[in-house]
Motif scaffolding. Structure first.
Motif, mmCIF file in Angstrom:
data_model
loop_
_atom_site.group_PDB
_atom_site.id
_atom_site.type_symbol
_atom_site.label_atom_id
_atom_site.label_comp_id
_atom_site.label_asym_id
_atom_site.label_seq_id
_atom_site.Cartn_x
_atom_site.Cartn_y
_atom_site.Cartn_z
ATOM 1 N N GLN A 111 0.760 -1.382 -0.043
ATOM 2 C CA GLN A 111 0.413 -0.430 -0.283
ATOM 3 C C GLN A 111 0.962 1.541 0.073
ATOM 4 N N PHE A 112 1.674 1.458 -1.428
ATOM 5 C CA PHE A 112 2.724 2.559 -1.013
ATOM 6 C C PHE A 112 2.257 3.843 -1.374
ATOM 7 N N ASP A 113 1.069 3.311 -2.166
ATOM 8 C CA ASP A 113 0.894 4.693 -3.124
ATOM 9 C C ASP A 113 -0.393 5.540 -1.685
ATOM 10 N N ARG A 114 -0.431 4.764 -0.157
ATOM 11 C CA ARG A 114 -1.196 5.349 0.672
ATOM 12 C C ARG A 114 -0.298 5.758 1.678
ATOM 13 N N LEU A 115 0.597 4.990 1.620
ATOM 14 C CA LEU A 115 1.464 5.949 2.921
ATOM 15 C C LEU A 115 1.834 7.315 3.033
ATOM 16 N N PRO A 116 2.252 7.973 4.219
ATOM 17 C CA PRO A 116 2.020 9.224 3.873
ATOM 18 C C PRO A 116 3.348 9.462 3.670
ATOM 19 N N LEU A 117 3.917 10.634 2.520
ATOM 20 C CA LEU A 117 5.043 10.582 2.259
ATOM 21 C C LEU A 117 6.395 10.520 3.014
ATOM 22 N N GLN A 118 5.950 11.415 4.913
ATOM 23 C CA GLN A 118 6.918 11.764 5.686
ATOM 24 C C GLN A 118 7.537 9.778 5.926
ATOM 25 N N LYS A 189 24.871 9.435 0.472
ATOM 26 C CA LYS A 189 25.275 10.158 1.123
ATOM 27 C C LYS A 189 24.476 11.630 0.377
ATOM 28 N N GLN A 190 24.706 11.674 -0.515
ATOM 29 C CA GLN A 190 23.891 12.608 -1.165
ATOM 30 C C GLN A 190 22.499 12.480 -1.260
ATOM 31 N N LEU A 191 22.066 11.765 -1.502
ATOM 32 C CA LEU A 191 20.677 11.160 -1.204
ATOM 33 C C LEU A 191 19.936 11.567 0.245
ATOM 34 N N LEU A 192 20.416 10.862 0.911
ATOM 35 C CA LEU A 192 20.398 10.995 2.715
ATOM 36 C C LEU A 192 19.853 13.069 2.891
ATOM 37 N N THR A 193 21.727 13.329 1.953
ATOM 38 C CA THR A 193 21.294 15.071 2.763
ATOM 39 C C THR A 193 19.706 15.543 1.835
ATOM 40 N N ARG A 194 19.682 14.651 0.528
ATOM 41 C CA ARG A 194 18.294 15.512 -0.070
ATOM 42 C C ARG A 194 17.078 15.126 0.601
ATOM 43 N N LEU A 195 17.355 13.938 1.478
ATOM 44 C CA LEU A 195 16.025 13.572 2.089
ATOM 45 C C LEU A 195 15.780 15.037 3.145
ATOM 46 N N ASP A 196 16.937 15.765 3.285
ATOM 47 C CA ASP A 196 16.124 16.800 4.537
ATOM 48 C C ASP A 196 15.182 18.068 3.880
ATOM 49 N N ASP A 197 15.323 17.454 2.169
ATOM 50 C CA ASP A 197 15.169 18.879 1.480
ATOM 51 C C ASP A 197 13.077 19.071 1.338
ATOM 52 N N ASP A 198 12.868 19.050 1.782
ATOM 53 C CA ASP A 198 11.147 18.782 1.435
ATOM 54 C C ASP A 198 10.808 19.357 -0.089
ATOM 55 N N GLN A 199 11.027 20.315 -0.787
ATOM 56 C CA GLN A 199 11.073 20.543 -1.763
ATOM 57 C C GLN A 199 11.242 19.750 -2.337
ATOM 58 N N GLU A 205 8.704 12.794 -5.364
ATOM 59 C CA GLU A 205 7.398 10.975 -4.773
ATOM 60 C C GLU A 205 7.572 9.596 -6.021
ATOM 61 N N GLU A 206 6.850 10.513 -6.790
ATOM 62 C CA GLU A 206 6.913 9.225 -6.979
ATOM 63 C C GLU A 206 8.271 8.286 -6.906
ATOM 64 N N ASP A 207 9.311 8.234 -7.443
ATOM 65 C CA ASP A 207 10.084 8.349 -7.533
ATOM 66 C C ASP A 207 10.722 7.439 -6.143
ATOM 67 N N LEU A 208 10.658 8.227 -5.343
ATOM 68 C CA LEU A 208 10.998 7.904 -3.105
ATOM 69 C C LEU A 208 9.523 6.516 -3.323
ATOM 70 N N ARG A 209 8.518 6.651 -3.284
ATOM 71 C CA ARG A 209 7.985 5.624 -3.326
ATOM 72 C C ARG A 209 8.449 4.179 -3.792
ATOM 73 N N GLU A 210 8.906 3.977 -5.156
ATOM 74 C CA GLU A 210 8.995 3.136 -5.562
ATOM 75 C C GLU A 210 10.497 3.185 -4.904
ATOM 76 N N LEU A 211 11.047 3.599 -4.761
ATOM 77 C CA LEU A 211 12.958 3.220 -4.504
ATOM 78 C C LEU A 211 12.267 2.729 -2.554
ATOM 79 N N ALA A 212 11.554 2.765 -1.795
ATOM 80 C CA ALA A 212 10.582 2.412 -0.393
ATOM 81 C C ALA A 212 10.102 0.924 -0.531
ATOM 82 N N LYS A 213 10.141 0.270 -1.640
ATOM 83 C CA LYS A 213 9.037 -0.858 -1.763
ATOM 84 C C LYS A 213 9.923 -1.947 -1.286
#
Length: 519
Positions: A111-118, A189-199, A205-213
């Protein structure tokens, strides 16, 4: 949360090997919890080639016919449960230590489409931190200094042809520090830093939902995408690798594709450098060689393209498409191999003085010196020469107004074949020095290295005095320099400039005039 009944087995009965789980699932369901880690978005890690829409369309048409089926399993990597405890759970229904092929049940979050972005952000963060912690753990163990360097097979040849291109969607780059950098680690490490950038998180969002699987499709992306497009619940046999670390996913993808139909060398090079941390790559090298995959080119490009000290840093074309603002890959491999393989006669003069501790003039001595050269020093000598070349011409104007000689795509100098022929001329010039030039009055290998690096640097500066910048900034009539009269004209001009110490009247050469002896 879907559940799958599966049979578990270890293919070679090695109790330390990874479990393989076999089950059946529909294409639509698989894509809800298994991602396709494509290398298509800046700053996002991935190893798959971008899906070709034509192949997906063909797969869709294939599966639309009721009598068509694909009996071959999809290969899926299930991320280590330690990193995805809330997303993936495997329940063994029989004792895996006593039953050869125990039954098990797989529970995965879909249910990755239903999980909050945070929450998605934190799942990705957890994955990255897990990989970095594994890398740090391996780093604490230390490297085995006795491991021999990777080599191409003795009969491997670099083809003398125009550059071909790999299937990468997009070139990626990473910020680097001086010296050798573990590029996969840098991007993580660069991606880890990017995750602190809300914008940035909102924009991706779509790419991160894929990565989270909790799983990735290693092999069969076009089939599963085409089947899912039919919207007909087409099922596949699935072979899933349990607790499959990222390095194993990259390894399986490489071997399956390379041995089946061949992945272009540029893709292997970029995959190794950008998908894996340094220690992840180290654990795979022997297995890749055993599988017949050429990985020497990664070693070359690590110096040529990925080392921030290189004047060719981020200038080589690693994509499948022609790029006028990048230097051709194949010829840059050939340029680097001229140093790496140490087959030019000049190295027979240099290496015995570089490694005075390695004795013997026969085959054994030459082999041992060449092995140490490949492992330790070729890159430093390569970078020394090309650094002097870049310093000499970087600020000189090109034949195109508004550009300099080191601007790729706008200079006659920084073209792969011209660079290759310039280097070839230098190695010939260096090899024409007498034996005393290479002599070092020391038995200390490190001191010998410094002395010879200094000699190569001084000889490079002297040699380049014979190659005036005006020669490269004068518009040449010949543009096709890889073969035929254009190549002959280039070789002749460089030879005459070196022989006459820069006093050659190149403006009257066939390279500039376009005339040949026959005309």
């Amino acid at each position: 949360m879907p559940t799958f009944e599966a049979i578990a087995y270890r293919q070679n009965r090695d109790t330390d090997g990874l479990w393989l789980l076999t089950f059946v699932a529909s294409a639509e369901n698989i894509l809800t919890w298994a991602s396709i880690p494509r290398r298509a978005v800046q700053d996002l890690i991935g190893f798959q080639r971008g899906a070709e829409e034509s192949r997906v369309a063909k797969a869709k048409e294939f599966f639309k016919r009721p009598n068509n089926f694909s009996p071959t399993s999809l290969i899926i990597g299930l991320h280590p449960r330690e990193a995805n405890s809330s997303l993936l759970r495997v329940e063994f229904l029989e004792d895996e230590n006593s039953v050869p092929n125990p039954r098990c049940r797989i529970h995965v979050e879909d249910q990755f489409d239903r999980l909050p972005l945070q929450e998605i952000r934190e799942l990705v963060r957890s994955q990255i931190q897990y990989r970095l912690s594994q890398d740090a753990e391996l780093s604490s163990v230390g490297q085995d200094d006795d491991l021999p360097p990777l080599e191409a097979s003795e009969n491997e040849q670099i083809e003398d042809s125009s550059d071909d291109y790999s299937m990468l969607d997009e070139d990626l780059s990473a910020e680097q520090e001086d010296g050798e950098v573990e590029l996969g680690t840098s991007i993580l490490k660069q991606l880890l830093t990017r995750l602190d950038d809300d914008q940035w998180v909102d924009d991706h969002e779509e790419d991160l939902r894929e990565l989270a699987k909790p799983a990735t499709v290693i092999d069969g992306q076009h089939r599963v995408l085409g089947a899912a497009a039919c919207e007909n619940e087409i099922t596949f046999a699935v072979t899933a690798i349990l607790d499959c670390p990222w390095r194993e996913q990259v390894f399986q993808f490489t071997v399956i594709n390379y041995t089946a139909k061949g992945i272009p060398d540029q893709f292997i090079t970029a995959n190794a450098a950008l998908s894996l941390t340094g220690y992840e790559l180290e654990t795979l090298q022997d297995r890749l060689v055993q599988a017949g995959v050429k990985v020497t080119e990664y070693e070359l490009m690590r110096v040529v393209h990925f080392d921030a000290r290189s004047p060719f840093f981020d200038k080589v074309n690693l994509t499948e498409r022609p790029n006028p603002n990048r230097i051709g890959y194949k010829t840059m491999v050939r340029i680097a191999k001229s140093w790496y393989n140490a087959r030019h006669p000049v190295f027979q003069l240099m290496l015995p003085n570089l490694y005075p501790q390695i004795r013997g003039k026969g085959t054994g001595g030459r082999r041992d010196r060449t092995l140490q050269w490949k492992r330790d020093d070729w890159g430093e000598f390569f970078l020394t020469f090309w650094r002097i070349v870049a310093e000499t011409y970087r600020d000189e104007p090109s034949h195109e107004r508004g550009y300099m000689l080191w601007d790729v795509g706008h200079s006659q100098l920084i073209v792969a074949i011209v660079l290759y022929k310039l280097q070839e001329s230098f190695l010939d010039n260096l090899g024409n020095q007498d034996e005393e030039f290479f002599a070092v009055d020391t038995a200390d290998p490190e001191e010998a290295r410094k002395i010879l690096l200094n000699k190569v640097e001084r000889r490079a500066r002297k040699f380049l005095e014979s190659m005036p910048a005006q020669f490269f900034s004068t518009k040449w009539a010949w543009t096709g320099l890889n073969i035929g009269p254009g190549r002959d004209a280039l070789e002749q001009a460089l030879t005459q400039l070196a022989r006459l110490k820069g006093k050659y009247q190149y403006a009257k050469s066939s390279l500039v005039t376009g005339k040949t002896d026959a005309s």
